[in-house]
Design a protein around this motif. Structure first.
Motif, short mmCIF file in Angstrom:
data_model
loop_
_atom_site.label_atom_id
_atom_site.label_comp_id
_atom_site.label_asym_id
_atom_site.label_seq_id
_atom_site.Cartn_x
_atom_site.Cartn_y
_atom_site.Cartn_z
N GLN A 115 42.21 34.40 22.38
CA GLN A 115 41.47 34.24 23.63
C GLN A 115 39.96 34.29 23.36
OE1 GLN A 115 42.75 36.89 26.76
NE2 GLN A 115 44.85 36.82 26.02
N VAL A 116 39.22 33.52 24.11
CA VAL A 116 37.76 33.54 24.07
C VAL A 116 37.27 34.95 24.36
CG1 VAL A 116 35.68 32.69 25.25
CG2 VAL A 116 37.54 31.10 24.69
N TYR A 117 37.92 35.63 25.28
CA TYR A 117 37.54 36.97 25.73
C TYR A 117 37.37 37.94 24.58
CZ TYR A 117 37.64 40.80 29.22
OH TYR A 117 37.34 41.86 30.03
N GLY A 161 33.75 38.22 21.91
CA GLY A 161 33.16 39.51 22.28
C GLY A 161 32.92 39.73 23.76
N PHE A 162 33.52 38.92 24.61
CA PHE A 162 33.30 39.09 26.05
C PHE A 162 33.92 40.37 26.59
CE2 PHE A 162 32.28 34.58 25.78
CZ PHE A 162 31.12 34.54 26.53
N ALA A 163 35.03 40.82 26.03
CA ALA A 163 35.66 42.06 26.50
C ALA A 163 34.67 43.22 26.42
CB ALA A 163 36.92 42.36 25.69
N GLY A 212 32.32 45.40 29.36
CA GLY A 212 32.56 46.84 29.42
C GLY A 212 34.04 47.19 29.43
N ARG A 213 34.84 46.32 28.91
CA ARG A 213 36.29 46.53 28.84
C ARG A 213 36.65 46.84 27.40
NH1 ARG A 213 38.31 47.26 33.54
NH2 ARG A 213 40.31 46.43 32.88
N PRO A 214 37.79 47.47 27.15
CA PRO A 214 38.21 47.71 25.76
C PRO A 214 38.30 46.39 24.99
CG PRO A 214 39.62 48.89 27.30
CD PRO A 214 38.74 47.99 28.12
N ALA A 215 37.90 46.43 23.73
CA ALA A 215 37.88 45.21 22.91
C ALA A 215 39.25 44.55 22.79
CB ALA A 215 37.32 45.51 21.53
#
Length: 168
Positions: free
Chosen positions: A64-66, A70-72, A76-79
């Motif tokens: 996933q791109v997320y 590094g968008f996660a 501010g969400r867990p990696a």
């Protein structure tokens, strides 16, 4: 027009419409709820992008791109967060605060680019490939792609409506 061209065009409408719904909003506006359990614009946008990213990565057998970009962490969400927002409680929805409209739009652009890249590889026959046998009847790639598109456009419309209610 070939099916992949039609799908690519239809998916491009998500980002264009999303931009109008979130551009220029503050973090407080993105988090505003028009009712006690209503979904805020930021959550709606995050959720629709997460679903598209998750579902297309799954059928493309890619990361996933997320997480890959590094968008996660930036949200501010867990990696290793695999959450798409599906089944979140009202408290969980409230706890997801989107840092900025710019970050949402950057993620939207990255998901759109990855989606267009994948959709551009499809042949007409690919759309008949079964991608999920947990359903009766089993879900084909074509059905999954249309389902994601319909869900995303519904949530974009909801975000635009909430923006109007907020007078933003």
């Amino acid at each position: 027009m070939r099916p992949r061209e039609l799908l690519t065009h239809a998916y491009s409408q998500i980002g264009e419409t999303l931009r109008a719904a979130v551009e220029g909003l503050s973090p407080d506006q993105l988090a505003a709820r028009v009712g006690p359990r209503a979904n805020p614009i930021g959550w709606l946008a995050w959720h629709l992008l997460r679903v598209q990213d998750d579902h297309l990565a799954e059928v493309a057998s890619s990361e996933q791109v997320y997480t890959a970009q590094g968008f996660a962490v930036r949200f501010g969400r867990p990696a290793d967060d695999t959450s798409t927002g599906y089944g979140m409680s009202s408290l969980e929805v409230e706890s997801l605060r989107v840092p900025s409209a710019d970050l949402l739009l950057e993620y939207a652009d990255a998901v759109a680019a990855r989606s267009a890249e994948y959709l551009g590889t499809l042949s007409d026959d690919d759309l008949d490939r079964v991608v999920d046998e947990r359903w009766d009847p089993p879900v084909t790639l074509g059905v999954r792609l249309v389902s994601v598109l319909a869900d995303d456009l519904q949530h974009v419309g909801q975000a635009a409506y909430v923006r109007g209610l907020l007078g933003a």
